[in-house]
Design a protein around this motif. Structure first.
Motif, short mmCIF file in Angstrom:
data_model
loop_
_atom_site.label_atom_id
_atom_site.label_comp_id
_atom_site.label_asym_id
_atom_site.label_seq_id
_atom_site.Cartn_x
_atom_site.Cartn_y
_atom_site.Cartn_z
N ALA A 23 4.20 -4.43 0.95
CA ALA A 23 4.61 -5.78 0.54
C ALA A 23 3.81 -6.19 -0.69
CB ALA A 23 4.42 -6.79 1.66
N PHE A 24 4.46 -6.95 -1.56
CA PHE A 24 3.82 -7.46 -2.77
C PHE A 24 4.35 -8.85 -3.06
CE2 PHE A 24 4.49 -7.85 -7.50
CZ PHE A 24 3.21 -8.27 -7.79
N ALA A 79 -4.05 -3.47 5.88
CA ALA A 79 -5.01 -4.20 5.05
C ALA A 79 -4.27 -5.19 4.17
CB ALA A 79 -5.82 -3.23 4.18
N LEU A 80 -4.89 -6.33 3.99
CA LEU A 80 -4.40 -7.36 3.07
C LEU A 80 -5.33 -7.39 1.86
CD1 LEU A 80 -2.74 -9.92 2.27
CD2 LEU A 80 -4.37 -11.24 3.64
N VAL A 81 -4.77 -7.26 0.68
CA VAL A 81 -5.54 -7.31 -0.57
C VAL A 81 -4.99 -8.44 -1.41
CG1 VAL A 81 -6.23 -6.05 -2.64
CG2 VAL A 81 -5.92 -4.81 -0.49
N TYR A 82 -5.87 -9.31 -1.89
CA TYR A 82 -5.41 -10.40 -2.74
C TYR A 82 -6.41 -10.65 -3.87
CZ TYR A 82 -8.73 -13.46 -0.25
OH TYR A 82 -9.87 -14.03 0.27
N ILE A 111 0.09 -5.86 0.83
CA ILE A 111 -0.29 -5.37 2.15
C ILE A 111 -0.16 -3.86 2.14
CG2 ILE A 111 0.38 -5.26 4.60
CD1 ILE A 111 1.08 -8.18 4.48
N LEU A 112 -1.19 -3.20 2.63
CA LEU A 112 -1.22 -1.74 2.76
C LEU A 112 -1.09 -1.38 4.23
CD1 LEU A 112 -4.31 -0.86 0.49
CD2 LEU A 112 -1.91 -0.99 -0.20
#
Length: 365
Positions: A24-25, A120-123, A224-225
């Protein structure tokens, strides 16, 4: 711990039996000045968007990693305030890098490869409008010999552009063409700040004109990874990270050839970018002259090449500091998820004149 599997170029691709994908992006609408919106208010809709895309709740995320800069906010540990938008209670597994979010994605990718997390959530986020971003970025320079001279980011990019022109590798007309192509491509990007072909504009620092430089942008992004079957469950067509590597040039500008980027070339080699052709390249090139350097380093100008360069418009259409690099990975992944791309290259940079460079190779199933 078993050694990760490596591709023929030598770069780490995945842990034993583990593949990692972007599922997701999301990103904000990037604007020149978000004075009435706090970082948390800017970030929360983006976080809700990526969670909604996957059907996950915040409590389903195993690891959270963010990228930002306290220098932009003007206060220490400002990134802790952004956790209000994530929800840090009950306690979560969380980390932060004082850098573009692309490097936060790298940390999360490693976390998933080691088996310590499944999702994992990356922001990342940045507000460039409150201060003079050109002066703020001088704090990246060598503190003894260069920073006291206060050369700003545009002046240093102009030195690089002039070096390219002097070497016969580009000219002002070609640079104007890059700007026009990028911002024309951005017409189909609803999140872009600048859209449509633009004139070269007035001189800023010779030979760069306003059209060669990025806009000042406020914005945020998140991805999201997920690993393996979890990724396939969360997304119809995951964008698998087949290789990811980052390298750095010498800190001193005086010992570097500004017309080349060996660190980009090495990162691409280690990520397996040269193993097979890519159909799309999202390059983090805030200045038109930097795209020239990156295309040469990544061998994207080979005869007969049909690689689409920055179909999103790139950093020339929107350049939120500390988020623009993560957006390049997100845009490349989104293209794969839509079916517009099968194998894409994404690049992120940080520091003056392409000092630090990250390259990722993404593929569909």
């Amino acid at each position: 711990m078993p050694e990760p599997v490596r591709d023929p170029a030598g770069g780490p691709v995945r842990g034993p039996g583990r593949e990692v994908a972007i599922v997701a992006f999301g990103q904000s609408a990037h604007v020149r000045d978000s004075a009435t919106t706090s970082e948390v208010e800017m970030l929360m809709p983006v976080l809700h968007d990526v969670l909604a895309q996957t059907g996950l709740k915040a409590s389903d995320i195993d690891f959270t990693c963010s990228g930002s800069s306290d220098y932009l906010a003007g206060r220490a540990f400002s990134f802790t305030m952004a956790l209000d938008g994530v929800g840090a209670w009950p306690p979560i597994s969380e980390s932060h890098v004082e850098m573009d979010g692309a490097w936060a994605l790298y940390e999360a990718w490693v976390k998933l490869l080691t088996g310590e997390a499944e999702t994992a959530l990356v922001y990342s986020y940045g507000k460039s409008s409150p201060g003079d971003i050109r002066e703020v970025l001088t704090r990246q320079l060598d503190p003894y010999y260069v920073a006291p001279l206060w050369p700003d980011s545009v002046a240093l990019a102009a030195l690089q552009a002039q070096a390219l022109i002097d070497a016969g590798l580009t000219d002002e007309r070609q640079l104007a063409g890059i700007a026009a192509r990028s911002r024309t491509s951005a017409e189909s990007n609803p999140h872009a700040q600048l859209r449509g072909s633009v004139p070269p504009g007035a001189p800023v620092v010779a030979p760069l004109r306003t059209g060669d430089c990025p806009p000042i942008s406020d914005g945020a992004a998140a991805v999201i990874l997920a690993v393996g079957d979890t990724a396939r469950r969360l997304c119809d067509r995951p964008a698998w990270i087949r290789g990811l590597d980052h390298r750095i040039e010498a800190h001193s500008l005086g010992v570097r050839d500004l017309t080349d980027s060996p660190s980009t070339r090495l990162a691409a080699e280690r990520a397996g970018a040269f193993a097979r052709p890519v159909d799309t390249a999202e390059l983090h090139a805030p200045f038109t002259s930097q795209e020239v350097v990156l295309r040469r380093a990544l061998e994207l100008d080979a005869p007969g090449s049909a690689v689409r360069i920055n179909p999103s418009g790139g950093a020339l259409a929107a350049n939120p500091a500390m988020a623009a690099g993560l957006i390049r990975l997100g845009e490349a992944a989104a293209g794969i998820q839509r079916g517009d791309s099968d194998r894409a290259l994404a690049h992120a940079t940080s520091g003056p004149c392409l000092q630090q460079n990250l390259v990722a190779v993404l593929e569909g199933e």
